[in-house]
Write a protein that holds these residues in place. Structure first.
Motif, mmCIF file in Angstrom:
data_model
loop_
_atom_site.group_PDB
_atom_site.id
_atom_site.type_symbol
_atom_site.label_atom_id
_atom_site.label_comp_id
_atom_site.label_asym_id
_atom_site.label_seq_id
_atom_site.Cartn_x
_atom_site.Cartn_y
_atom_site.Cartn_z
ATOM 1 N N ASN A 1 56.935 36.675 -57.715
ATOM 2 C CA ASN A 1 56.775 35.117 -57.450
ATOM 3 C C ASN A 1 55.397 35.126 -57.443
ATOM 4 O O ASN A 1 55.423 33.666 -57.022
ATOM 5 N N LEU A 2 54.360 35.309 -57.029
ATOM 6 C CA LEU A 2 53.032 34.621 -56.206
ATOM 7 C C LEU A 2 52.163 35.392 -57.214
ATOM 8 O O LEU A 2 52.515 36.550 -58.454
ATOM 9 N N LYS B 1 60.042 29.664 -54.414
ATOM 10 C CA LYS B 1 60.470 30.501 -54.603
ATOM 11 C C LYS B 1 60.122 32.101 -53.709
ATOM 12 O O LYS B 1 61.300 32.565 -53.583
ATOM 13 N N THR B 2 59.347 31.484 -52.489
ATOM 14 C CA THR B 2 59.093 32.905 -52.241
ATOM 15 C C THR B 2 59.388 32.859 -51.475
ATOM 16 O O THR B 2 59.863 34.243 -50.500
ATOM 17 N N GLY B 3 59.808 32.080 -50.727
ATOM 18 C CA GLY B 3 60.345 31.619 -49.183
ATOM 19 C C GLY B 3 59.455 31.965 -48.066
ATOM 20 O O GLY B 3 59.870 31.918 -46.428
ATOM 21 N N ARG C 1 50.679 26.738 -58.068
ATOM 22 C CA ARG C 1 51.755 26.383 -58.962
ATOM 23 C C ARG C 1 53.029 25.932 -57.373
ATOM 24 O O ARG C 1 54.166 27.418 -57.262
ATOM 25 N N PRO C 2 53.042 25.041 -56.718
ATOM 26 C CA PRO C 2 53.866 24.527 -55.966
ATOM 27 C C PRO C 2 55.654 24.818 -55.855
ATOM 28 O O PRO C 2 56.301 25.212 -55.419
ATOM 29 N N ASP C 3 55.932 24.981 -57.093
ATOM 30 C CA ASP C 3 56.457 25.541 -57.382
ATOM 31 C C ASP C 3 57.673 27.100 -57.547
ATOM 32 O O ASP C 3 58.758 26.816 -57.186
ATOM 33 N N LEU C 4 56.774 27.412 -57.811
ATOM 34 C CA LEU C 4 56.638 29.332 -57.722
ATOM 35 C C LEU C 4 56.641 29.226 -55.939
ATOM 36 O O LEU C 4 57.480 30.668 -55.036
#
Length: 228
Positions: free
Chosen positions: A173-174, A225-227, A219-222
């Motif tokens: 997710n990065l 998801k990284t936490g 991609r702030p949306d991604l």
């Protein structure tokens, strides 16, 4: 892995699989890609594979009979882990889906065309529906090629450096960090010193920090998801 692709215009896809990494993967025996002309399974003299939609409306619909004939013929020769229909209303393709499909043995792609396929095809045969984005193409061939490329490059042995695929964007997710090559300086712009240091731990730390920052900005949306 074996990938079968059913299309009304298979020649459109031949060049895509005949070059670069996809060609080398096939020549090395890591993957086999077989294209099937749906018109070969039509019983009409005109090799017709479409018809008018019940209820009227613009556009033609791909008929169930040649598709069923083709799929059943292929199923008589091997068992498929997934039968995938490329359609704008499918699940959006992503790296996680590519990872999952790369672990399968036999995949069958059905390329939509015209206004799509008779719904009974989807109900009876399709196990997975995939879209590559919220837009409409003339057919599913380009979409199937995109998916096949993303899948094949993950198969062990296809890439010269197998760790390359593991460090691609989206694997965790990065987004991938910036990359540089020679010369070390170009028109006054130098490569970050840490990349020339030879210090593996510091280089890995820098790359992670760059990936985090790039994902946060682009991609702030991604990033959510990284936490992190």
């Amino acid at each position: 892995m074996r990938i079968d692709i059913i299309s009304v215009v298979p020649k459109l896809m031949e060049s895509f699989f005949a070059h670069s990494i996809l060609k080398r993967g096939q020549e090395a025996g890591h993957v086999e890609v077989v294209l099937h002309d749906l018109r070969d399974y039509s019983l009409s003299k005109q090799r017709q594979v479409d018809d008018y939609a019940f209820g009227g409306g613009a556009g033609m619909v791909m008929s169930i009979e040649p598709i069923a004939r083709c799929i059943r013929h292929l199923q008589s020769e091997r068992s498929y882990d997934e039968i995938i229909y490329m359609t704008p209303d499918g699940d959006t393709f992503n790296q996680q889906t590519a990872n999952y499909l790369s672990l399968q043995g036999n995949l069958l792609f059905l390329c939509g065309h015209y206004k799509g396929v008779d719904q009974r095809v989807r109900d009876m045969f399709v196990t997975k529906e995939i879209s590559i984005g919220d837009y409409v193409l003339s057919g599913g061939e380009l979409a199937a090629a995109v998916c096949a490329d993303a899948i094949i490059r993950l198969i062990p042995g296809v890439l010269n450096d197998e760790t390359s695929a593991l460090t691609d964007s989206f694997q965790d997710n990065l987004l991938a960090p910036p990359v540089y090559t020679r010369p070390a300086e170009f028109e006054g712009i130098a490569v970050p010193e840490v990349l020339l240091s030879g210090h593996e731990a510091k280089i890995n730390e820098w790359r992670f920090e760059q990936s985090v920052e790039r994902t946060r900005n682009k991609r702030p949306d991604l990033f959510k998801k990284t936490g992190l």
